[in-house]
Motif scaffolding. Structure first.
Motif, PDB file in Angstrom:
ATOM      1  N   MET A  59       0.833  -1.205   0.000  1.00  0.00           N
ATOM      2  CA  MET A  59       0.000   0.000   0.000  1.00  0.00           C
ATOM      3  C   MET A  59       0.868   1.256   0.000  1.00  0.00           C
ATOM      4  O   MET A  59       0.533   2.245  -0.653  1.00  0.00           O
ATOM      5  CB  MET A  59      -0.936  -0.008   1.214  1.00  0.00           C
ATOM      6  CG  MET A  59      -2.041  -1.036   1.122  1.00  0.00           C
ATOM      7  SD  MET A  59      -2.997  -1.179   2.635  1.00  0.00           S
ATOM      8  CE  MET A  59      -3.757   0.431   2.710  1.00  0.00           C
ATOM      9  N   GLU A  60       1.984   1.212   0.712  1.00  0.00           N
ATOM     10  CA  GLU A  60       2.904   2.349   0.715  1.00  0.00           C
ATOM     11  C   GLU A  60       3.446   2.592  -0.698  1.00  0.00           C
ATOM     12  O   GLU A  60       3.529   3.738  -1.157  1.00  0.00           O
ATOM     13  CB  GLU A  60       4.054   2.087   1.680  1.00  0.00           C
ATOM     14  CG  GLU A  60       5.095   3.186   1.686  1.00  0.00           C
ATOM     15  CD  GLU A  60       6.367   2.771   2.396  1.00  0.00           C
ATOM     16  OE1 GLU A  60       7.378   3.439   2.161  1.00  0.00           O
ATOM     17  OE2 GLU A  60       6.351   1.792   3.157  1.00  0.00           O
ATOM     18  N   ASP A  61       3.811   1.511  -1.397  1.00  0.00           N
ATOM     19  CA  ASP A  61       4.300   1.651  -2.782  1.00  0.00           C
ATOM     20  C   ASP A  61       3.230   2.238  -3.691  1.00  0.00           C
ATOM     21  O   ASP A  61       3.528   3.085  -4.542  1.00  0.00           O
ATOM     22  CB  ASP A  61       4.758   0.301  -3.322  1.00  0.00           C
ATOM     23  CG  ASP A  61       6.005  -0.215  -2.625  1.00  0.00           C
ATOM     24  OD1 ASP A  61       6.733   0.593  -2.023  1.00  0.00           O
ATOM     25  OD2 ASP A  61       6.251  -1.447  -2.686  1.00  0.00           O
ATOM     26  N   ILE A  62       1.996   1.791  -3.529  1.00  0.00           N
ATOM     27  CA  ILE A  62       0.887   2.319  -4.331  1.00  0.00           C
ATOM     28  C   ILE A  62       0.718   3.809  -4.067  1.00  0.00           C
ATOM     29  O   ILE A  62       0.602   4.615  -4.997  1.00  0.00           O
ATOM     30  CB  ILE A  62      -0.424   1.557  -4.016  1.00  0.00           C
ATOM     31  CG1 ILE A  62      -0.345   0.113  -4.490  1.00  0.00           C
ATOM     32  CG2 ILE A  62      -1.620   2.263  -4.639  1.00  0.00           C
ATOM     33  CD1 ILE A  62      -1.479  -0.757  -4.002  1.00  0.00           C
ATOM     34  N   LEU A  63       0.719   4.190  -2.796  1.00  0.00           N
ATOM     35  CA  LEU A  63       0.547   5.598  -2.437  1.00  0.00           C
ATOM     36  C   LEU A  63       1.673   6.456  -2.999  1.00  0.00           C
ATOM     37  O   LEU A  63       1.431   7.526  -3.564  1.00  0.00           O
ATOM     38  CB  LEU A  63       0.477   5.750  -0.917  1.00  0.00           C
ATOM     39  CG  LEU A  63       0.316   7.178  -0.399  1.00  0.00           C
ATOM     40  CD1 LEU A  63      -1.028   7.756  -0.846  1.00  0.00           C
ATOM     41  CD2 LEU A  63       0.443   7.213   1.107  1.00  0.00           C
ATOM     42  N   ARG A  64       2.914   5.982  -2.862  1.00  0.00           N
ATOM     43  CA  ARG A  64       4.048   6.749  -3.391  1.00  0.00           C
ATOM     44  C   ARG A  64       3.949   6.921  -4.905  1.00  0.00           C
ATOM     45  O   ARG A  64       4.215   8.005  -5.428  1.00  0.00           O
ATOM     46  CB  ARG A  64       5.366   6.082  -3.011  1.00  0.00           C
ATOM     47  CG  ARG A  64       5.732   6.267  -1.558  1.00  0.00           C
ATOM     48  CD  ARG A  64       7.130   5.711  -1.262  1.00  0.00           C
ATOM     49  NE  ARG A  64       7.405   5.692   0.147  1.00  0.00           N
ATOM     50  CZ  ARG A  64       7.941   6.705   0.813  1.00  0.00           C
ATOM     51  NH1 ARG A  64       8.242   7.808   0.189  1.00  0.00           N
ATOM     52  NH2 ARG A  64       8.182   6.608   2.112  1.00  0.00           N
ATOM     53  N   SER A  65       3.561   5.874  -5.618  1.00  0.00           N
ATOM     54  CA  SER A  65       3.458   5.992  -7.077  1.00  0.00           C
ATOM     55  C   SER A  65       2.363   6.979  -7.470  1.00  0.00           C
ATOM     56  O   SER A  65       2.537   7.768  -8.409  1.00  0.00           O
ATOM     57  CB  SER A  65       3.210   4.623  -7.719  1.00  0.00           C
ATOM     58  OG  SER A  65       1.920   4.147  -7.417  1.00  0.00           O
TER      59      SER A  65
END
Length: 160
Positions: A59-65
């Motif tokens: 979820m952190e990766d999704i948010l950052r992207s």
């Protein structure tokens, strides 16, 4: 005399859009089917919750992207440790805005060490840089862009 302000701000409207897009992607992703996971933005704090710790990292990766696509700097995110027991894990992500006293002192010190003929004055959570020549101001901008201050920097309120 030409001057500009060194600040660290985030466009909250774009951040809201990035969080909404991340929530929509969670709803459509196959690996999050049947999982109770979501993002919630409230008062500059993003709360995430999911069933497992690896899902929180995804979820952190999704948010950052999504933030990068919206033009929001991800360097201003401060992740707290996941907490919770049982079925749900929660993680708090703090969105830092404004320069803290340590950062402003570091910026002024960098400018003074550069020996460029400009003055730097701390004004609350921003630093005002003034000089006689526009080229000197642009040199200080280049120096600050290269330096690692610990916060993403923007330059605004440029006056000629």
């Amino acid at each position: 005399m030409p001057s500009y302000d060194v600040v660290s701000e985030i466009d909250m409207h774009e951040l809201t859009n990035a969080v909404d897009q991340a929530n929509r992607e969670l709803a459509t992703r196959f690996d999050f089917r049947g999982v109770d996971a979501s993002f919630e933005l409230k008062d500059g704090v993003i709360n995430t919750h999911a069933d497992a710790e690896f899902q929180l990292s995804q979820m952190e990766d999704i948010l950052r992207s999504k933030m990068v696509k919206r033009g929001v700097d991800t360097g201003s995110l401060e992740l707290k440790d996941p907490e919770g027991a049982g079925k749900q894990l929660r993680q708090t992500i703090i969105v830092r805005q404004g320069l803290e006293a340590d950062h402003t002192r570091k910026i002024v010190k960098l400018i003074k060490e550069s020996k460029i003929k400009v003055q730097a004055v701390i004004q609350g959570d921003k630093v005002r840089v003034t000089g006689k020549k526009r080229d000197d101001l642009q040199q200080t901008m280049a120096i600050l862009r290269e330096a690692n201050v610990g916060m993403p920097l923007q330059f605004n309120n440029f006056r000629d």
